[in-house]
Motif scaffolding. Structure first.
Motif, short mmCIF file in Angstrom:
data_model
loop_
_atom_site.label_atom_id
_atom_site.label_comp_id
_atom_site.label_asym_id
_atom_site.label_seq_id
_atom_site.Cartn_x
_atom_site.Cartn_y
_atom_site.Cartn_z
N ARG A 1 -8.10 -15.60 -2.17
CA ARG A 1 -6.76 -15.05 -2.41
C ARG A 1 -6.87 -13.86 -3.38
O ARG A 1 -6.13 -13.75 -4.34
N GLU A 2 -7.80 -12.98 -3.05
CA GLU A 2 -8.08 -11.82 -3.90
C GLU A 2 -7.83 -10.54 -3.12
O GLU A 2 -8.17 -10.45 -1.94
N VAL A 3 -7.26 -9.56 -3.79
CA VAL A 3 -6.98 -8.25 -3.18
C VAL A 3 -7.60 -7.17 -4.04
O VAL A 3 -7.45 -7.17 -5.27
N LEU A 4 -8.33 -6.26 -3.40
CA LEU A 4 -8.95 -5.14 -4.09
C LEU A 4 -8.42 -3.84 -3.50
O LEU A 4 -8.29 -3.71 -2.28
N VAL A 5 -8.15 -2.88 -4.36
CA VAL A 5 -7.82 -1.52 -3.93
C VAL A 5 -8.82 -0.59 -4.59
O VAL A 5 -8.93 -0.56 -5.82
N ASP A 6 -9.59 0.12 -3.77
CA ASP A 6 -10.66 0.98 -4.28
C ASP A 6 -11.62 0.19 -5.16
O ASP A 6 -12.13 0.69 -6.18
N GLY A 7 -11.86 -1.07 -4.78
CA GLY A 7 -12.81 -1.91 -5.49
C GLY A 7 -12.28 -2.56 -6.75
O GLY A 7 -13.00 -3.31 -7.42
N VAL A 8 -11.01 -2.30 -7.09
CA VAL A 8 -10.42 -2.86 -8.31
C VAL A 8 -9.45 -3.98 -7.93
O VAL A 8 -8.60 -3.80 -7.05
N ALA A 9 -9.57 -5.13 -8.59
CA ALA A 9 -8.70 -6.26 -8.29
C ALA A 9 -7.25 -5.93 -8.62
O ALA A 9 -6.95 -5.31 -9.64
N VAL A 10 -6.35 -6.35 -7.73
CA VAL A 10 -4.92 -6.13 -7.90
C VAL A 10 -4.26 -7.49 -8.14
O VAL A 10 -4.46 -8.42 -7.35
N PRO B 1 -12.30 -17.44 6.82
CA PRO B 1 -13.53 -17.13 6.08
C PRO B 1 -13.87 -15.66 6.07
O PRO B 1 -14.73 -15.22 5.31
N GLU B 2 -13.22 -14.87 6.91
CA GLU B 2 -13.57 -13.47 7.01
C GLU B 2 -12.77 -12.62 6.03
O GLU B 2 -11.55 -12.70 5.97
N VAL B 3 -13.49 -11.83 5.26
CA VAL B 3 -12.84 -10.88 4.37
C VAL B 3 -12.29 -9.73 5.22
O VAL B 3 -12.97 -9.23 6.12
N ARG B 4 -11.06 -9.34 4.97
CA ARG B 4 -10.42 -8.28 5.74
C ARG B 4 -10.55 -6.96 4.97
O ARG B 4 -10.10 -6.86 3.84
#
Length: 236
Positions: free
Chosen positions: A142-151, A127-130
């Protein structure tokens, strides 16, 4: 129980029949296409769980078909090539394929690879966002952000990142990453994981001149560093 759909995109009647028989025996409902354009359209229409995709197709080739399918689907993709050129495999994996086999392949090999993909364990959601500086990984979404932008990551790229970020600074051997992502019954070679990690690094904004979050431990494997740093070039 509703059967999952498999899509065979293959212009050779012999290999299309072979793949169809194998997939039917594995419990799939099988649909087919003989050209790249037909294959993309069939993937949109039938939403398959698995696509078996020939590299050499009339018109649009299999690598471009894979790229287009990845724009709207996260299905498993196994690419089939009659050519031994490693570039075909690398390009296919770069476009989002999960695995590849080379013609002539044995029915047992293709069946084993498909079973391995379908059985590979997913990382247990937390449950914890890393958060690691400019990188954010949300295991639930199952979401990844780089500098706030979804990858946009492929299924395997995300699973690799999930494993690595779950144990920061731990060094994993290639075999350990392959077991964690594909399962212990993997039947391919470890070059697959090298290509997927290179794709993942590129999508995280890392390049060939600066190390970022994913580090190569020469002679051993890979580890995730919570804070990206400028270091000498890495190699995979």
């Amino acid at each position: 129980m509703t059967r999952q759909t498999a899509l065979v995109i293959e212009d050779s009647p012999e290999f299309a029949r072979l793949a169809t028989t194998l997939l039917s025996n594995e419990g799939f409902r099988v649909v087919g296409a003989t050209t790249g354009d037909q294959g993309v359209a069939a993937a949109r229409t039938h939403a398959p769980e698995l696509v078996v995709l020939d590299v050499t197709l009339p018109g649009m080739d299999g690598i471009e078909v894979c790229r287009r399918i990845r724009e709207f689907s996260d299905c498993y993709v196994v690419m089939v090539t009659a050519r031994t050129d490693e570039l075909d495999r690398v390009l296919g994996l770069t476009m989002g394929a999960d695995d590849y086999v080379t013609k002539p392949f044995s029915p047992r090999e293709l069946t084993a690879r498909i079973r391995a993909m379908r059985r590979r364990p997913r990382a247990t959601p937390s449950p914890e966002v890393r958060r690691f500086g400019r990188l954010t990984v949300d295991p639930v979404a199952r979401e990844v952000l780089v500098d706030g932008v979804a990858v946009e990551l492929t299924r395997i790229e995300y699973d690799l990142l999930e494993v690595l970020t779950g144990s920061p600074r731990r060094t994993f051997m290639r075999s350990q990453l392959m077991d964690a992502v594909w399962g212990g019954d993997w039947v391919g070679d470890d070059h697959v994981i090298v290509v997927h990690l290179a794709n993942l690094r590129r999508k995280l904004g890392e390049n060939a001149t600066r190390q970022g979050f994913i580090r190569t431990v020469r002679g051993f494997g890979y580890r995730f560093e919570p804070v990206a740093a400028d270091e000498p070039a890495y190699s995979v």
